[in-house]
Enzyme design. Structure first.
Site, short mmCIF file in Angstrom:
data_model
loop_
_atom_site.label_atom_id
_atom_site.label_comp_id
_atom_site.label_asym_id
_atom_site.label_seq_id
_atom_site.Cartn_x
_atom_site.Cartn_y
_atom_site.Cartn_z
N LYS A 225 49.11 32.80 37.91
CA LYS A 225 48.83 31.71 36.97
C LYS A 225 49.88 31.77 35.85
O LYS A 225 49.90 32.72 35.07
CB LYS A 225 47.42 31.86 36.40
CG LYS A 225 46.34 31.89 37.47
CD LYS A 225 45.06 32.53 36.94
CE LYS A 225 44.40 33.35 38.00
NZ LYS A 225 43.33 34.21 37.49
N ASP A 258 38.57 32.30 35.13
CA ASP A 258 37.40 32.61 35.97
C ASP A 258 37.03 31.43 36.86
O ASP A 258 36.74 31.59 38.04
CB ASP A 258 36.20 32.99 35.09
CG ASP A 258 36.52 34.08 34.10
OD1 ASP A 258 37.42 34.90 34.38
OD2 ASP A 258 35.86 34.12 33.04
#
Length: 312
Positions: A225, A258
């Site tokens: 990411k 998450d």
């Protein structure tokens, strides 16, 4: 139907909603991932593995897990310990800070509940997910038992997924964290880091450096990411960059990673390509950061996701 186990801690979150009034909710990185995975892929068997107490808050948590459709077979009840607590404070500029009380958290001793019967059940899972926070929370005396468990799962063919999610304050030193992370890297089939994890711990600032660092570990699927605008996926040795449209109305970035993890893991388990899985995961994160707190209201979240994907 595949069985997914997510290992970690769920805490009581307290946030001031008005003067002298605190709003209560539950959150924790592995728990958040479990919730979003189950919401998006409701037919998946999703278990959250943790330890709570026998107090009222623990019972409320257990009920909440069940209300989200999670399997509670691996939620253990400690006779003495209770859940950890954290307080969220927001300043005039909207910046959040946190105060934690987790020294007596039951989740720190979850490994004492893992006997031969529990281990045998875990080896029948398809996927086992944990994070750097999951690791850090385990009391040092129980970490050897955790690595033995993880090694058994790996040998048994369970797919191991790890998100480093490095939080310096949870470790006694950077070297302690590095040693634990490198054991995790060596056992992982899928790795889901943010580039900031490697920057904080190893001083690596580019995707290429992270890829090179991970090369010796033979990780089958590496998902990096890279901030709010892109991510990189390496599969079968091929590295692909995927662009992400930034969200304009960012309310709270808590749980962005998450929710991304939950969407990506669930999509991959359901046979979707890395590119499509990343689109689902990125959309989930985009929705979540437009709501306060770690867990977005289910109705709002599902409406948003179904407006973009007809197969959810």
């Amino acid at each position: 139907m595949q069985k997914v186990v997510l290992f970690g801690e769920c805490m009581l979150e307290l946030k001031q909603s008005e003067p002298e009034v605190m709003r209560q909710s539950f959150a924790g990185d592995a728990y958040n991932t479990a919730v979003y995975l189950k919401r998006l892929f409701s037919t998946q068997d999703v278990s959250f593995m943790t330890a709570l107490g026998k107090d009222l808050i623990s019972q409320q948590m257990t009920d909440k897990f069940a209300g989200e459709g999670l399997n509670n077979d691996l939620v253990f009840a400690d006779e003495v310990k209770t859940p950890g607590i954290y307080l969220v404070q927001t300043d005039d500029q909207g910046e959040r800070s946190f105060l934690y009380w987790r020294d007596s958290s039951a989740a720190r001793q979850v490994m004492k509940f893992v006997d031969d019967k529990v281990l045998s059940s875990l080896t029948e899972s398809d996927v086992f997910f944990f994070s750097g926070i999951s690791l850090a929370v385990i009391e040092p005396a129980y970490r050897t038992a955790f690595w033995e468990m993880l090694n058994t799962l790996s040998i048994s063919g369970v797919k191991i997924i790890f998100d480093p999610n490095y939080r310096a304050r949870l470790w006694r030193s950077a070297d302690e964290a590095k040693q634990a992370f490198e054991k995790a890297f060596a056992l992982s089939d899928m790795l889901l880091p943010g580039i900031d994890d490697f920057e904080q711990l190893y001083g690596l600032t580019t995707v290429e450096q992270v890829v090179d660092f991970c090369q010796p570990y033979n990780i089958a699927e590496l998902v990096i990411k890279n901030g709010p605008e892109s991510l990189f996926i390496q599969l079968d040795g091929e590295l692909t960059e995927l662009k992400i449209k930034p969200v304009e109305n960012v309310v709270d970035t808590t749980s962005a990673g998450d929710s991304f993890n939950g969407g990506y893991i669930g999509a991959r388990l359901n046979g979707h390509s890395t590119e499509y899985s990343a689109k689902i995961a990125s959309a989930a994160a985009a929705c979540v950061i437009q709501h306060p707190g770690a867990i977005a209201p289910k109705a709002d979240f599902m409406e948003f996701m179904r407006s973009k994907f007809t197969d959810i």
